[in-house]
Design an enzyme around this catalytic site. Sequence first.
Site, short mmCIF file in Angstrom:
data_model
loop_
_atom_site.label_atom_id
_atom_site.label_comp_id
_atom_site.label_asym_id
_atom_site.label_seq_id
_atom_site.Cartn_x
_atom_site.Cartn_y
_atom_site.Cartn_z
N CYS A 1 9.70 -10.34 4.35
CA CYS A 1 8.88 -9.91 5.61
C CYS A 1 9.95 -9.67 6.59
CB CYS A 1 8.19 -11.36 5.85
SG CYS A 1 9.29 -12.68 6.61
N ALA B 1 12.68 -11.95 7.39
CA ALA B 1 13.66 -12.02 6.42
C ALA B 1 14.83 -10.80 6.80
CB ALA B 1 13.12 -11.66 4.95
N ARG C 1 22.19 -15.54 0.73
CA ARG C 1 22.69 -14.12 0.58
C ARG C 1 24.38 -14.19 0.27
NH1 ARG C 1 22.23 -9.72 3.63
NH2 ARG C 1 21.69 -8.16 2.34
N HIS D 1 14.59 -4.95 9.88
CA HIS D 1 15.80 -4.25 10.27
C HIS D 1 15.94 -3.49 11.49
CE1 HIS D 1 16.23 -4.27 5.63
NE2 HIS D 1 16.67 -5.23 5.99
S1 SF4 Z 1 8.57 -16.30 5.59
FE1 SF4 Z 1 7.99 -16.98 7.76
S2 SF4 Z 1 8.00 -15.37 9.19
FE2 SF4 Z 1 8.17 -14.41 7.08
S3 SF4 Z 1 5.75 -14.13 6.51
FE3 SF4 Z 1 6.24 -16.07 5.77
S4 SF4 Z 1 5.62 -17.28 7.56
FE4 SF4 Z 1 6.25 -15.30 8.22
#
Ligand code: SF4
Lengths: 74, 493
Positions: free
Chosen positions: B62, B65, B96, B195
């Site tokens: 996402c 991330a 990472r 990014h």
């Molecule tokens: S990891 Fe956290 S920020 Fe990313 S989609 Fe899931 S809930 Fe949303």
Amino acid sequence: MPSVMLKKNAEGKLVFYVPKKDLEEVAESIEFDTPDKWGGEVLLSDGSKYYFDPVNAQPDFPVTLRAKRLDSGE
Amino acid sequence: MAALTKEETEALIQEVLEVYPEQARKDRAKHLAVNDQSLEKSNKCITSNRKSQPGVMTIRGCAYAGSKGVVWGPIKDMIHISHGPVGCGQYSRAGRRNYYVGTTGVNTFGTMNFTSDFQEKDIVFGGDKKLAKIMHEIEELFPLNKGISIQSECPIGLIGDDIEAVAKKANKEINKPVVPVRCEGFRGVSQSLGHHIANDAIRDWVLENRDGDDTFPTTPYDVAVIGDYNIGGDAWASRTLLEEMGLRVVAQWSGDGTIAEMEKTPKVKLNLIHCYRSMNYIARHMEEKYKIPWIEYNFFGPTKIAESLRKIAALFDETIQAGAEKVIAKYQAEYDAVIAKYKPRLQGKRVMLYVGGLRPRHVIGAYEDLGMEVVGTGYEFGHNDDYDRTIKEMGNATLIYDDVTGYEFEEFVKKVQPDLIGSGIKEKYIFQKMGIPFRQMHSWDYSGPYHGYDGFAIFARDMDMTLNNPCWKQVKVPWKTDGSSKVAVAASA
Ligand code: SF4
């Protein structure tokens, strides 16, 4: 009216970059490209056409300008 | 197994698409292609950076991330708050392997997880007050931090917190950069937009900090390394080469990087971009605003390294050009020995890759240096411009897959029967259980560095170690070890 980032590449050609579309193209031709007039219709190597309002001097590349899309080129 | 022809590859794609319902088939067809080197532009053959199909197994992450994990996280002297519930940060903590120098918890914070740990009441009443309080707690507990970034998780955007206001206020109070990043996970189709958002935050909140301040002494040879996350020490293996050829590396973005380095980047003469996908945005911005040119380079494998060193040197004077030649010559005996040792063991082996946004094309040269061939590649979150850059690197009639689904990847592998697969942890065990040697190409399988000449030696060793491991002979049951076994495996699909 996409924002277009323009720069000159090593060969002195105009490179077109449209961030929203990840479009990176070299401009084939520019309608006005003299020291005292720049802009108009720009034809890209993929066949699409954009239009910049002509200005009375060469822009200071690299620069971001607004362009009008003239045809889809697809 | 002989290489597939164009027709065979096309037929393979059709066969794999067969099982999908019509709509999904139409959509997925656009993301699978047979490489054709004669094409100049990838948009004629492949679609990318689109929303994944519901119901398929996608490997994407996402936006949070992309921002916290990739771009901001490695900046070691800042504290990055995962703002929202605890899970997003905790389950990705320290995963990472971006190495850094420093004392964790004192002056560096890379592997720690800071979170605002949202509870129900924060969702109902808003989390701004809590966030403001956290800033002061951080200052008290970790006074050597050089700044704070606020990495928004999904709820922040949903409940409409004003993190920018909190950041501005905190910035005045603690007198350090406080950067709000609107990288809520639901934005965009993959980590890629994260990014971009992270780059924009750097542009808006960091880059201008030293405008008009000329106290930093510059040289004509100042460069910044951008888009190297120092996975397993990659950036270090790259940096030494640049320094040996006479350049001064002012900043590393963002592996083993600091906020001070970022602030000084507008003073450099040239930006060197390794991961184009995640940091081209900021390079383009600096090009426009500070007139700093940028170029892409590739430090995987001696062929590409030499090519890149020369390309970089060409933008400087003769001393640097001579320096580049000196570096290439200096390491020649070393990498020739690596090739002499491993090429006979790896020659002709076929590889399929599926990685993030850069390596699907960048590592091809390193495999080729070892006599191996990449027969399929694809990006999790690449865009058009990535595929444009991939077409020429890949052989004709090879497979290209975008945001490949778990099912498609498995089927491709069954048919193409590569000797090695390079992908991520989520793919690893599936393919190992199928009896195919596998290397993680995100984290280097806990090895590395793979960049630079030093990295190439490790890369070659790792590939050999995996591919020629005797265990693969034990995986196949005895009655399937003859020539007909491949057909039998494929038919059982
Ligand atoms: S990891 Fe956290 S920020 Fe990313 S989609 Fe899931 S809930 Fe949303």
